[in-house]
Design a protein around this motif. Structure first.
Motif, PDB file in Angstrom:
ATOM      1  N   THR A 359       0.836  -1.210   0.000  1.00 18.39           N
ATOM      2  CA  THR A 359       0.000   0.000   0.000  1.00 18.39           C
ATOM      3  C   THR A 359       0.866   1.254   0.000  1.00 18.39           C
ATOM      4  O   THR A 359       0.507   2.260  -0.622  1.00 18.39           O
ATOM      5  N   CYS A 360       2.016   1.210   0.664  1.00 18.17           N
ATOM      6  CA  CYS A 360       2.922   2.358   0.644  1.00 18.17           C
ATOM      7  C   CYS A 360       3.548   2.539  -0.733  1.00 18.17           C
ATOM      8  O   CYS A 360       3.753   3.673  -1.200  1.00 18.17           O
ATOM      9  N   ASN A 385       1.086   5.812   3.407  1.00 18.03           N
ATOM     10  CA  ASN A 385       0.108   5.382   2.409  1.00 18.03           C
ATOM     11  C   ASN A 385      -1.007   6.394   2.162  1.00 18.03           C
ATOM     12  O   ASN A 385      -2.005   6.066   1.528  1.00 18.03           O
TER      13      ASN A 385
END
Length: 455
Positions: A359-360, A385
């Motif tokens: 997600t980051c 994120n």
């Protein structure tokens, strides 16, 4: 019913993220209590037609509005088992408590806390933050305050957090009877982190005026932009000033599972308490908040309440002390730990860490995409994120607010709005394990299309 929910999760991308609720559907929930029963299939059909299509949509990969986890099917199945057991985890000698204690031990080790640390599953970080304030308050004023009340002590307690902190910190001060005016909002730096020098100045000024500083609430992943306060420096201040250091790590604390992200949380192991949610980056179904306290003795002393019907024993069902009800306000507690225990067993901590890293990575891809588009403007550094940006135009606040509503109603993607340094921002919080690069591209494309339409 189980097959329908598994189909729902499997085919979530085929549906809109969110859709407006038709008037007739909303009106269907304004009916009197039935006196005659309906069949289970009939009620389930009502659920399928009137409930399931009109949720907020956080299981969908295009949901980026708030920091809501996407859930997982293993956790859903574990919830079914927990509901079948119908266990009350307030206390008594039962293996479900050992499941919660095992998860607590795992969490304790994850954050480098000592063996005497205590932990408790709660509804969410808002409740966990309150527990942190209450334990710190009892530590500052003494346990006798529980009997004599706040008015028995002339000291005026004050606490500190950043202007980027979640509103639940102020709410905790309110509920704890200390008042929101006793919470000092410290300015942030260019990276939206608490300004340590400003904090030190505020503490000194309060001491000079006769106040009693007692609590620092640091943020690990601020609600607006995902910033991480300088935890090592704050730990040094807390130690020098003899203040309680609490970390609101609602979603980002679990970045400790991701080897490439965990170094950003250096210093969290020095906290006196940490609050976080398994139902965010941990992807557990709602709700599964958690509070971890370094000093389990102080934690227990803050909440334990002897009563005849809670008398403990060394044998029988009343064995197994201390009980969870000794560490919080709830005597009746559901089996929240089971879905987390299942997920950690089935998926493994390493895989959950990979999800967090992914997600980051997607957030950094979105950041780069925004920088390539002349019509778009990045409004805050991307630490984790969360990406805050806007469409460049006249009347930008109004237009960007309209763009977000249009995106939500389109069913393609669903970001939210926030305010960054006084301007309205489109806020994309990428939390769902189902989100992919194509969802990031869809967000940018749709934003540009709606931006052109509204200007």
């Amino acid at each position: 019913m189980l097959d329908d929910m598994l189909d729902y999760l499997e085919k979530t991308r085929e549906r809109p993220v969110w859709q407006p609720i038709p008037d007739e559907v909303r009106a269907a929930f304004n009916t009197p209590l039935l006196t005659t029963p309906m069949s289970l299939p009939e009620v389930h059909e009502l659920f399928m037609q009137q409930v399931l299509p009109y949720t907020v949509g956080n299981t969908h990969p295009g949901f980026m509005g708030w920091v809501h986890g996407g859930g997982n099917p293993v956790g859903m199945l574990a919830e079914m088992l927990a509901a079948g057991l119908n266990a009350n985890l307030g206390g008594r000698d039962q293996i479900p408590l050992e499941v919660e204690r095992q998860v607590t031990a795992w969490v304790r080790d994850l954050f480098g806390f000592p063996l005497g640390a205590s932990g408790l599953f709660v509804t969410g970080t808002s409740q966990a933050n309150l527990i942190g304030v209450l334990v710190a308050r009892a530590t500052a004023l003494g346990i006798e305050m529980r009997r004599n009340g706040l008015t028995s002590d002339r000291r005026r307690l004050v606490a500190y957090t950043s202007t980027g902190a979640h509103c639940s910190i102020a709410q905790a001060m309110d509920v704890a009877g200390l008042g929101t005016a006793a919470l000092r909002m410290i300015d942030v730096d260019d990276l939206h982190r608490m300004d340590v020098k400003a904090l030190e100045y505020a503490i000194a000024a309060d001491r000079q005026q006769g106040y009693t500083p007692f609590f620092i609430a640091a943020s690990a992943g601020t609600v607006d932009v995902g910033a991480i306060d300088p935890l090592i420096a704050l730990a040094e201040v807390a130690r020098r000033e003899r203040l309680w250091l609490h970390v609101d790590g609602a979603y980002a604390a679990l970045a400790m599972l991701a080897p490439d992200i965990a170094p950003l949380l250096a210093g969290i192991e020095q906290a006196d308490s940490i609050a976080f949610d398994f139902h965010k980056w941990g992807q557990a179904p709602y709700d599964a908040g958690f509070i971890l306290v370094r000093d389990g003795v102080r934690h227990e002393a803050t909440f334990s309440a002897p009563a005849a019907y809670l008398k403990r024993a060394t044998r029988g069902m009343a064995a197994g002390s201390p009980w969870p009800c000794d560490f919080g306000t709830d005597l009746s507690r559901g089996f929240r730990a089971l879905k987390v225990w299942f997920a950690l067993k089935v998926y493994g901590a390493a895989h959950l860490g990979t999800v967090i890293s992914h997600t980051c990575t997607l957030a950094r891809q979105l950041e780069q995409h925004i920088k390539r588009e002349a019509e778009l403007e990045l409004l805050a550094p991307v630490t984790l994120n969360i990406v805050c940006f806007r469409y460049r135009c006249k009347n930008a606040d109004r237009v960007n607010a309209d763009i977000v509503v249009a995106l939500q109603e389109s069913g393609i993607v669903a970001p939210s709005t926030t305010t960054v340094r006084g301007v309205v921002a489109i806020r994309a919080a990428i939390v769902n394990h189902r989100t992919q690069a194509k969802d990031i591209d869809a967000l940018v494309t749709a934003t540009l299309d709606f931006g052109k339409t509204f200007t």
